[in-house]
Enzyme design. Structure first.
Site, PDB file in Angstrom:
ATOM      1  CE1 TYR A 148      -3.152   3.033   1.032  1.00  0.00           C
ATOM      2  CE2 TYR A 148      -1.785   3.196   3.004  1.00  0.00           C
ATOM      3  CZ  TYR A 148      -2.762   3.722   2.173  1.00  0.00           C
ATOM      4  OH  TYR A 148      -3.343   4.934   2.472  1.00  0.00           O
ATOM      5  CE  LYS A 152      -2.728   6.025  -1.050  1.00  0.00           C
ATOM      6  NZ  LYS A 152      -3.709   6.853  -1.746  1.00  0.00           N
TER       7      LYS A 152
HETATM    8  N1  LIG Z   1      -8.180   7.762   6.494  1.00  0.00           N
HETATM    9  C1  LIG Z   1      -6.875   7.950   6.732  1.00  0.00           C
HETATM   10  O1  LIG Z   1      -6.455   8.119   7.911  1.00  0.00           O
HETATM   11  C2  LIG Z   1      -5.895   8.002   5.597  1.00  0.00           C
HETATM   12  C3  LIG Z   1      -6.290   7.949   4.268  1.00  0.00           C
HETATM   13  N2  LIG Z   1      -5.336   8.052   3.272  1.00  0.00           N
HETATM   14  C4  LIG Z   1      -5.735   8.023   1.866  1.00  0.00           C
HETATM   15  O2  LIG Z   1      -6.826   8.888   1.670  1.00  0.00           O
HETATM   16  C5  LIG Z   1      -7.686   8.368   0.673  1.00  0.00           C
HETATM   17  C6  LIG Z   1      -9.108   8.240   1.215  1.00  0.00           C
HETATM   18  O3  LIG Z   1      -9.073   7.362   2.319  1.00  0.00           O
HETATM   19  P1  LIG Z   1     -10.353   7.066   3.206  1.00  0.00           P
HETATM   20  O4  LIG Z   1     -11.360   8.129   2.983  1.00  0.00           O
HETATM   21  O5  LIG Z   1      -9.891   6.781   4.563  1.00  0.00           O
HETATM   22  O6  LIG Z   1     -10.839   5.714   2.558  1.00  0.00           O
HETATM   23  P2  LIG Z   1     -12.338   5.250   2.273  1.00  0.00           P
HETATM   24  O7  LIG Z   1     -12.247   3.811   1.907  1.00  0.00           O
HETATM   25  O8  LIG Z   1     -13.226   5.680   3.372  1.00  0.00           O
HETATM   26  O9  LIG Z   1     -12.679   6.100   0.967  1.00  0.00           O
HETATM   27  C7  LIG Z   1     -12.118   5.809  -0.277  1.00  0.00           C
HETATM   28  C8  LIG Z   1     -13.202   6.029  -1.311  1.00  0.00           C
HETATM   29  O10 LIG Z   1     -12.616   5.797  -2.596  1.00  0.00           O
HETATM   30  C9  LIG Z   1     -13.530   5.040  -3.372  1.00  0.00           C
HETATM   31  N3  LIG Z   1     -12.758   4.266  -4.335  1.00  0.00           N
HETATM   32  C10 LIG Z   1     -11.829   3.310  -4.078  1.00  0.00           C
HETATM   33  N4  LIG Z   1     -11.340   2.831  -5.227  1.00  0.00           N
HETATM   34  C11 LIG Z   1     -11.958   3.517  -6.221  1.00  0.00           C
HETATM   35  C12 LIG Z   1     -11.874   3.462  -7.625  1.00  0.00           C
HETATM   36  N5  LIG Z   1     -11.053   2.598  -8.258  1.00  0.00           N
HETATM   37  N6  LIG Z   1     -12.624   4.312  -8.355  1.00  0.00           N
HETATM   38  C13 LIG Z   1     -13.489   5.175  -7.735  1.00  0.00           C
HETATM   39  N7  LIG Z   1     -13.622   5.249  -6.410  1.00  0.00           N
HETATM   40  C14 LIG Z   1     -12.862   4.420  -5.657  1.00  0.00           C
HETATM   41  C15 LIG Z   1     -14.277   4.155  -2.378  1.00  0.00           C
HETATM   42  O11 LIG Z   1     -15.545   3.768  -2.897  1.00  0.00           O
HETATM   43  C16 LIG Z   1     -14.380   5.061  -1.154  1.00  0.00           C
HETATM   44  O12 LIG Z   1     -15.581   5.785  -1.131  1.00  0.00           O
HETATM   45  C17 LIG Z   1      -7.106   7.022   0.244  1.00  0.00           C
HETATM   46  O13 LIG Z   1      -6.366   7.211  -0.946  1.00  0.00           O
HETATM   47  C18 LIG Z   1      -6.193   6.661   1.397  1.00  0.00           C
HETATM   48  O14 LIG Z   1      -5.123   5.852   0.956  1.00  0.00           O
HETATM   49  C19 LIG Z   1      -4.012   8.191   3.557  1.00  0.00           C
HETATM   50  C20 LIG Z   1      -3.580   8.201   4.844  1.00  0.00           C
HETATM   51  C21 LIG Z   1      -4.470   8.118   5.965  1.00  0.00           C
HETATM   52  O1  LIG Z   2      -2.814   5.357   5.074  1.00  0.00           O
HETATM   53  C1  LIG Z   2      -3.509   5.075   6.028  1.00  0.00           C
HETATM   54  O2  LIG Z   2      -3.068   5.355   7.274  1.00  0.00           O
HETATM   55  C2  LIG Z   2      -3.951   5.398   8.384  1.00  0.00           C
HETATM   56  C3  LIG Z   2      -3.129   5.323   9.637  1.00  0.00           C
HETATM   57  O3  LIG Z   2      -2.336   4.157   9.586  1.00  0.00           O
HETATM   58  P1  LIG Z   2      -2.320   3.123  10.793  1.00  0.00           P
HETATM   59  O4  LIG Z   2      -1.137   2.257  10.480  1.00  0.00           O
HETATM   60  O5  LIG Z   2      -2.158   3.918  12.035  1.00  0.00           O
HETATM   61  O6  LIG Z   2      -3.634   2.395  10.780  1.00  0.00           O
HETATM   62  C4  LIG Z   2      -4.976   4.264   8.293  1.00  0.00           C
HETATM   63  O7  LIG Z   2      -5.877   4.331   9.394  1.00  0.00           O
HETATM   64  C5  LIG Z   2      -5.715   4.413   6.978  1.00  0.00           C
HETATM   65  O8  LIG Z   2      -6.684   3.409   6.821  1.00  0.00           O
HETATM   66  C6  LIG Z   2      -4.726   4.293   5.842  1.00  0.00           C
HETATM   67  O9  LIG Z   2      -5.386   4.586   4.629  1.00  0.00           O
END
Ligand SMILES: NC(=O)C1=CN([C@@H]2O[C@H](COP(=O)(O)OP(=O)(O)OC[C@H]3O[C@@H](n4cnc5c(N)ncnc54)[C@H](O)[C@@H]3O)[C@@H](O)[C@H]2O)C=CC1
Ligand SMILES: O=C1O[C@H](COP(=O)(O)O)[C@@H](O)[C@H](O)[C@H]1O
Length: 249
Positions: A148, A152
């Site tokens: 993953y 990124k």
């Molecule tokens: N939530 C967190 O703490 C963190 C999130 N991120 C990144 O932020 C972004 C959003 O994460 P979250 O909102 O937590 O995840 P989430 O799973 O809640 O939201 C991701 C959204 O992207 C959509 N999606 C996934 N693949 C897709 C595709 N191929 N085409 C269209 N839509 C698609 C899903 O349907 C979902 O609604 C991700 O790229 C994640 O890697 C990075 C670090 C931390």
């Molecule tokens: O990139 C992401 O990081 C957060 C935080 O990482 P974690 O190792 O503390 O879980 C994670 O919650 C999130 O799902 C992921 O997209």
């Protein structure tokens, strides 16, 4: 004139934090994109599409000024079979369509996991504590600890390419740990890289408003304990976080 913003992955957690924080604050014309249809009321237009669908993404990009690209598989355990299409190929499709549509800026949701392997056995758990001075500032090489994180780092490198080759402004935000209301409980690492919902919305807002070329910044709140610097985000983007995980101890 109002800026038009394409938000991919709009139905997810980060998308919700951004919309909750900005819809009443900013006069943006929102175009939301997700492969899952909306389950709640939403601002603007909603496009149900997969980011690997080049034609659909091109169409969604028409008339857009700035993109916040969140769509992807967020699981740190995500297998290659998922991160390759969803996080790497899909991100390339988004950048490519942005360039072709004359979009100015793309903010890319990168992750702490792009640099997770800096957290070595020798450094942890001390580096998660306030008295430790280990600090990553975004100028270091990626060092992913899982596939993953590799995906990124690839998204960041794709952004570098589309900036250098085509002049697209790209801000890669290495998001920490986004949780609503309070930092993660009983999780030192998560508290050190907590990003509150309001700071998340504000940071991505700054990515739309600020002028920059290519940037990698950390997306965390102003936590007392931190091993990611937010200086670059402050300097270049004008990020001014309001929250601190220490206030929830
Ligand atoms: N939530 C967190 O703490 C963190 C999130 N991120 C990144 O932020 C972004 C959003 O994460 P979250 O909102 O937590 O995840 P989430 O799973 O809640 O939201 C991701 C959204 O992207 C959509 N999606 C996934 N693949 C897709 C595709 N191929 N085409 C269209 N839509 C698609 C899903 O349907 C979902 O609604 C991700 O790229 C994640 O890697 C990075 C670090 C931390
Ligand atoms: O990139 C992401 O990081 C957060 C935080 O990482 P974690 O190792 O503390 O879980 C994670 O919650 C999130 O799902 C992921 O997209």
């Amino acid at each position: 004139m109002a800026q038009s913003v394409l938000l991919t992955g709009a139905a997810g957690r980060v998308g919700t934090a951004i919309l909750d924080g900005l819809v009443d604050e900013r006069d943006y014309e929102w175009r939301l994109l997700d492969r899952d249809p909306p389950t709640e009321d939403h601002p603007g237009e909603f496009v149900v599409a997969d980011i690997t669908d080049e034609e659909a993404v091109r169409e969604a990009m028409e008339g857009i000024d700035a993109v916040i690209h969140l769509a992807g598989d967020p699981r740190k355990t995500a297998p290659w079979e998922s991160v390759l299409p969803n996080n790497i190929d899909g991100t390339r499709v988004v950048y490519e369509a942005a360039v072709d549509a004359g979009v100015e800026k793309v903010a890319f949701a990168s992750s702490n996991h792009a640099v997770g392997a800096y957290e070595t056995d020798e450094r942890t758990p001390e580096m998660y504590r306030e008295e430790d001075d280990f600090l990553l500032d975004g100028s270091e090489l990626p060092r992913p600890g899982n596939l993953y994180g590799v995906s990124k780092a690839a998204g960041e490198t794709l952004g570098r390419y589309y900036h250098d080759e085509y002049g697209l402004s790209v801000a890669c935000v290495r998001i920490g740990n986004l949780t609503e209301g309070h930092p993660p409980i009983d999780y030192e690492r998560g508290q050190a890289m907590w990003l509150s919902y309001r700071d998340c919305a504000h940071l991505f807002d700054r990515c739309i408003q600020a002028d920059y070329g290519y940037e990698i910044v950390y997306g965390i709140s102003d936590n007392d304990r931190k091993y990611y610097s937010i200086d670059r985000a402050r300097e270049v983007l004008g990020y001014n976080p309001q929250d601190n995980s220490a206030e929830h101890d």
